[in-house]
Design a protein around this motif. Structure first.
Motif, mmCIF file in Angstrom:
data_model
loop_
_atom_site.group_PDB
_atom_site.id
_atom_site.type_symbol
_atom_site.label_atom_id
_atom_site.label_comp_id
_atom_site.label_asym_id
_atom_site.label_seq_id
_atom_site.Cartn_x
_atom_site.Cartn_y
_atom_site.Cartn_z
ATOM 1 N N ARG A 70 52.850 31.258 -6.866
ATOM 2 C CA ARG A 70 51.768 32.030 -6.233
ATOM 3 C C ARG A 70 51.019 32.863 -7.273
ATOM 4 N N PRO A 365 52.216 45.992 3.866
ATOM 5 C CA PRO A 365 53.280 45.858 2.866
ATOM 6 C C PRO A 365 53.521 44.389 2.532
ATOM 7 N N GLU A 366 53.626 44.124 1.262
ATOM 8 C CA GLU A 366 53.812 42.749 0.803
ATOM 9 C C GLU A 366 55.300 42.456 0.609
ATOM 10 N N ASP A 367 55.640 41.211 0.544
ATOM 11 C CA ASP A 367 57.023 40.805 0.316
ATOM 12 C C ASP A 367 57.499 41.277 -1.072
ATOM 13 N N ARG B 65 62.292 31.177 7.713
ATOM 14 C CA ARG B 65 61.620 31.066 6.422
ATOM 15 C C ARG B 65 60.145 30.654 6.619
ATOM 16 N N LEU B 69 56.592 32.656 5.928
ATOM 17 C CA LEU B 69 55.509 32.038 5.163
ATOM 18 C C LEU B 69 54.187 32.136 5.935
ATOM 19 N N SER B 76 53.912 40.873 5.512
ATOM 20 C CA SER B 76 54.514 40.411 4.264
ATOM 21 C C SER B 76 54.492 38.890 4.132
ATOM 22 N N GLU B 78 53.091 35.023 3.525
ATOM 23 C CA GLU B 78 52.156 34.459 2.549
ATOM 24 C C GLU B 78 50.773 34.283 3.188
ATOM 25 N N ARG B 81 48.982 37.510 3.219
ATOM 26 C CA ARG B 81 48.479 37.845 1.888
ATOM 27 C C ARG B 81 47.156 37.109 1.637
ATOM 28 N N GLU B 85 43.479 38.709 0.858
ATOM 29 C CA GLU B 85 42.868 38.620 -0.469
ATOM 30 C C GLU B 85 41.770 37.562 -0.598
ATOM 31 N N THR B 92 45.846 32.119 -5.382
ATOM 32 C CA THR B 92 46.745 31.006 -5.712
ATOM 33 C C THR B 92 47.942 31.077 -4.775
ATOM 34 N N THR B 93 48.304 29.942 -4.191
ATOM 35 C CA THR B 93 49.458 29.970 -3.299
ATOM 36 C C THR B 93 50.441 28.869 -3.676
ATOM 37 N N ASP B 94 51.605 28.897 -3.029
ATOM 38 C CA ASP B 94 52.635 27.915 -3.361
ATOM 39 C C ASP B 94 52.295 26.555 -2.743
ATOM 40 N N PRO B 95 52.876 25.488 -3.278
ATOM 41 C CA PRO B 95 52.500 24.136 -2.814
ATOM 42 C C PRO B 95 52.729 23.916 -1.317
ATOM 43 N N GLU B 96 53.755 24.511 -0.757
ATOM 44 C CA GLU B 96 54.034 24.287 0.662
ATOM 45 C C GLU B 96 52.938 24.906 1.531
ATOM 46 N N THR B 97 52.598 26.151 1.251
ATOM 47 C CA THR B 97 51.538 26.809 2.013
ATOM 48 C C THR B 97 50.220 26.071 1.809
ATOM 49 N N ARG B 160 45.531 25.113 -6.683
ATOM 50 C CA ARG B 160 46.137 25.547 -5.423
ATOM 51 C C ARG B 160 45.606 26.909 -4.965
ATOM 52 N N ARG B 185 60.019 20.756 9.535
ATOM 53 C CA ARG B 185 60.942 21.198 8.482
ATOM 54 C C ARG B 185 62.380 21.151 8.987
#
Ligand SMILES: NC(=O)c1ccc[n+]([C@@H]2O[C@H](COP(=O)([O-])OP(=O)(O)OC[C@H]3O[C@@H](n4cnc5c(N)ncnc54)[C@H](O)[C@@H]3O)[C@@H](O)[C@H]2O)c1
Lengths: 417, 336
Positions: A70, A365-367, B65, B69, B76, B78, B81, B85, B92-97, B160, B185
């Motif tokens: 990320r 609040p973020e992780d 989980r 996400l 909190s 993803e 976030r 933003e 930039t995010t993770d491949p799964e998201t 990404r 999943r």
């Protein structure tokens, strides 16, 4: 001022005097520390390439990778693990092929890495973190920092401005815990003398092991938490986070540890206790107690910080303040009005408080792990010293290792400096 | 000779093994867990309570989980976030998201916007989030429409990243696809745990039938018929596929005698009229979840065109007018 105390937002004199740092110096230190944090955790504008090698992409390692991906510019360039299926899992997670090494030394020997993440079982941390630091690479090392005090010292010594070390105590980055502890340090709940940590779960702490496991090798590799060779049990795996927070709030490491434990529920061949208690003694008679069970989840994971004016409850998701009932108040004298007698008895004063508290309100609040990892990459890029640095890691490792020693030896043991 | 005997023995042993590990010797276990604003429940066959317990624990941990996400309630997560933003700068995010967002946008593109995970602000304007349903005034709708539209979500697969065009304050809402994603999943995980028969349900709106109960051809799943006076339902047998249902029978409000449904047509910015229920069967729960909205919103002809060359995708749409539209549907409801 001592760097660690500075980062903890405490002035050395306040700690030495045993008073809470309500002083201007402490408030200033806290503010500067928050500025430092803000810089480290800010969303990254820099997307210059950072190449990471990971040793032990198991369950935590993969979570760290997810968070690393990320951060703009980060690439997972190589991985080392002794369990073959991890490589395919990691490739799936990354969406590209990550160079795979069976031996972590081959990973450290690579010339194309900027930083190395170590997320293997505790007993292996030092054997991997030390050569990684010595190779000049920055290291994110999972908690607990090390399995022995000597190893923890060696890591502290090997790390520095050339090879930064950040420990996996991500709660140091948790917005609500930071905000709450700042208020505690500003005196909101008075003088804190007592902290209690509960980490209760209701499961056997086992992970599934493939049926075909000659000699129980996979059982030991996958369920390493249950065996002494690599594990210090619940004290390390769960307690270390709480002990780190206690060190942070008290602004000191403990001087002595008591411990007890038993295998109470799961008589399944495990070696580490499933029921554990610890008492840590801090300067000026302050105490932290930790209790963890694995067959009742009522308390979940929470800390209670007790001060003379109130209490603070910290959890994985939030922070809440509670205040003590008002004490005696001086009132104006005048003509006595008299009081009416009755036969009532009030248990109220001794009853636990069951009302609502005042939650710490935070915008978005973020992780904590997302922030901790982003901050690590910031430090890799800039050379800034991590907030959860080797001193932080060393402090909680001392607690864990000595508490475990006390548990084994059934006596109070000294915690060295 | 000797060789033949020993290989016979091997066959016998294998048969025994097959018997003892086959689903026939297994018992059924059930458990549920609340997450993502609904109740997930799992029925599965396992040899004993301990292995069932581990499989359930793994499955519910995985759902939590995914919730961490994709939840748009948890600050909190993803996705939260990204929502915070992406109006400012590419995130930039993770491949799964990222894959999740790509899948969502793929269905938006294919359905020409009938499916759109950015529609949240409109639902909010209509009061669907806080049980305060009301018809909003036009000016509010016009403002909210500015913040809606999948085509304003800029995905850059190279790095990404996700950004909202022209700094729009958009809101990605996983409500119409996230449950299916979580179910998929879980299916992957249960298969890896060696589970041969399980029914995974996300509050009944998305279900996945993994294998079949021992000795049967599939898990029975009941599809209701909400059309006036019919009161009928049909039972389908599902095996290694998913079924998702969208309906206006639970989330709606009535104003001046008119019933407003929580499923929106993103193009008009208004609740769908006439459609009562849609159901989609597809081997991917992510897809069936998204498609249950696609076929709910799209004109029947267009929906049929879109899905004609997906033989494993079946759909059924029931309307208040009494109409019944279907494609590849295994049941007989439209023929009744
Ligand atoms: N910060 C946190 O909140 C947090 C949470 C969970 C775990 N952890 C820590 O992370 C570490 C790993 O825990 P986990 O749950 O991921 O364990 P795990 O067993 O899932 O992962 C450990 C990995 O290390 C691999 N490994 C073992 N020996 C190795 C060797 N010699 N060389 C290379 N790889 C080797 C294993 O095969 C496995 O893939 C522990 O120290 C744990 O305390 C931290």
């Amino acid at each position: 001022m001592d760097r660690r105390l500075f980062l903890q937002g405490l002035s050395a004199s306040a700690v030495a005097a045993g008073v809470l740092p309500v002083t201007a110096a402490a408030a200033e230190a806290q503010e500067r520390s928050e500025a430092d944090v803000a810089k480290q955790i800010a969303a990254s504008k820099d997307s210059s390439p950072v190449r990471i090698g990971i040793i032990g992409p198991g369950s935590r390692g993969k979570e760290l990778v997810r968070n690393l991906l990320r951060v703009p510019g980060v690439k997972i360039a190589a991985a080392a693990d002794v369990y073959e299926p991890r490589f395919a899992q990691l490739n799936e997670l990354c969406g590209y092929e990550v160079a795979a090494h069976k031996d972590f030394r081959a990973l450290i020997d690579r010339k194309d890495l900027d930083a190395i993440v170590v997320a293997t079982p505790l007993g292996l941390h030092a054997t991997q973190v030390l050569p990684a630091l010595k190779s000049g690479r920055h290291v994110y090392g999972e908690k607990t920092m090390a399995y022995t005090v000597e190893e923890a010292r060696a890591i502290r010594e090997a790390s520095g401005s050339k090879a930064l070390y950040q420990v996996g105590h991500q709660y140091r980055y948790s917005p609500w815990i930071r905000a709450a502890i700042a208020r505690v340090q500003a005196g909101e709940i008075g003088d804190v003398t007592h902290i209690a940590g509960y980490w209760f779960r209701n499961n056997d702490w086992r992970r599934p092991v493939p049926a075909d496991d000659p000699g129980g090798k996979l059982e030991h590799l996958i369920n390493w938490r249950l065996y002494n060779q690599w594990s210090l049990g619940l004290i390390a795996e769960l307690g270390s986070h709480h002990m780190d927070i206690a060190n942070w709030i008290f602004g000191a490491n403990p001087t002595a540890a008591m411990g007890s434990g038993s295998i109470c529920r799961y008589h399944d061949g495990r070696e580490t206790d499933d029921n554990v208690q610890v008492v840590l003694s801090y300067p000026q008679g302050k105490r932290f107690i930790f209790t963890s069970t694995t067959d009742n989840a009522k308390m979940g994971d929470q800390l209670w910080v007790y001060g003379s004016k109130g209490s603070l409850n910290l959890t994985l998701e939030d922070a809440t303040f509670f205040y003590e009932p008002a004490k005696v108040k001086r009132v104006a004298t005048g003509v006595e009005k008299g009081v009416t007698t009755s036969a009532s008895y009030q248990a109220g004063g001794e009853m636990p408080y069951r009302g609502p508290g005042k939650p710490v309100e935070l915008k978005d609040p973020e992780d904590a792990t997302t922030i901790a990892i982003r901050a690590f990459i910031h430090c890799v890029r800039t050379g800034d010293r991590p907030i959860a640095d080797a001193e932080v890691g060393y402090g909680s490792a001392l607690c864990v290792v000595q508490a475990d020693k006390a548990r084994r030896e059934r006596r109070e043991v000294e915690v060295p400096a | 000779m000797g060789g033949a005997v020993s290989s016979l023995k091997t066959v016998a042993t294998l048969c025994l093994l097959a018997l003892s590990t086959s689903a026939y010797a297994q018992s059924k276990f059930v458990q549920s867990h609340s997450a993502m604003g609904t109740i997930y429940s799992i029925e599965l066959y396992a040899n004993d309570a301990a292995s069932a317990d581990h499989a359930m624990q793994d499955a519910f941990d995985e759902i939590d989980r995914v919730d961490d996400l994709l939840s748009n309630y948890k600050p909190s997560s993803e996705l939260s976030r990204i929502n915070r933003e992406a109006p400012l700068t590419p995130v930039t995010t993770d491949p799964e998201t990222f894959a999740f967002l790509q899948r969502s946008m793929d269905w938006s593109r294919a359905s020409e916007g009938a499916f759109d995970i950015t529609v949240g602000p409109l639902l909010r304007a209509w009061g669907f989030f806080f049980h305060a349903g009301h018809v909003p005034d036009e000016s509010r709708l016009a403002t909210e429409r500015e913040r809606v539209g999948w085509q304003h979500v800029m995905l850059d697969a190279r790095v990404r990243s996700v950004a909202f065009a022209d700094h729009r304050e958009m809101e990605l809402d996983p409500g119409s696809i996230g449950k299916g994603f979580a179910v998929d999943r879980v299916v992957t995980l249960l298969r890896a745990d060696g589970v041969m028969a399980a029914l995974i349900s996300a509050g009944g709106s998305t279900v996945y039938a993994l294998g079949a109960p021992p000795g049967t051809d599939g898990w029975p799943v009941i599809v209701r018929d909400p059309r006036d006076g019919r009161g009928k339902a049909e039972t389908l047998l599902l095996k290694d596929t998913s079924l998702s249902t969208g309906a206006c029978t639970e989330k709606y409000f009535i104003q001046n005698g008119h019933r407003y449904c929580h499923i929106f047509n993103p193009k008009t910015g208004r609740p769908m009229e006439d459609v009562l229920q849609s159901s989609v069967i597809d081997p991917s729960a992510t897809d069936s979840d998204a498609l249950s909205t696609v076929v709910f919103v799209m004109e029947p002809k267009a929906a049929k065109r879109l899905l004609a060359d997906r033989p494993q995708t079946e759909f059924l749409v029931l309307r208040a007018s009494g109409a019944c539209d279907s494609l590849h549907w295994r049941g007989a409801i439209c023929r009744k």
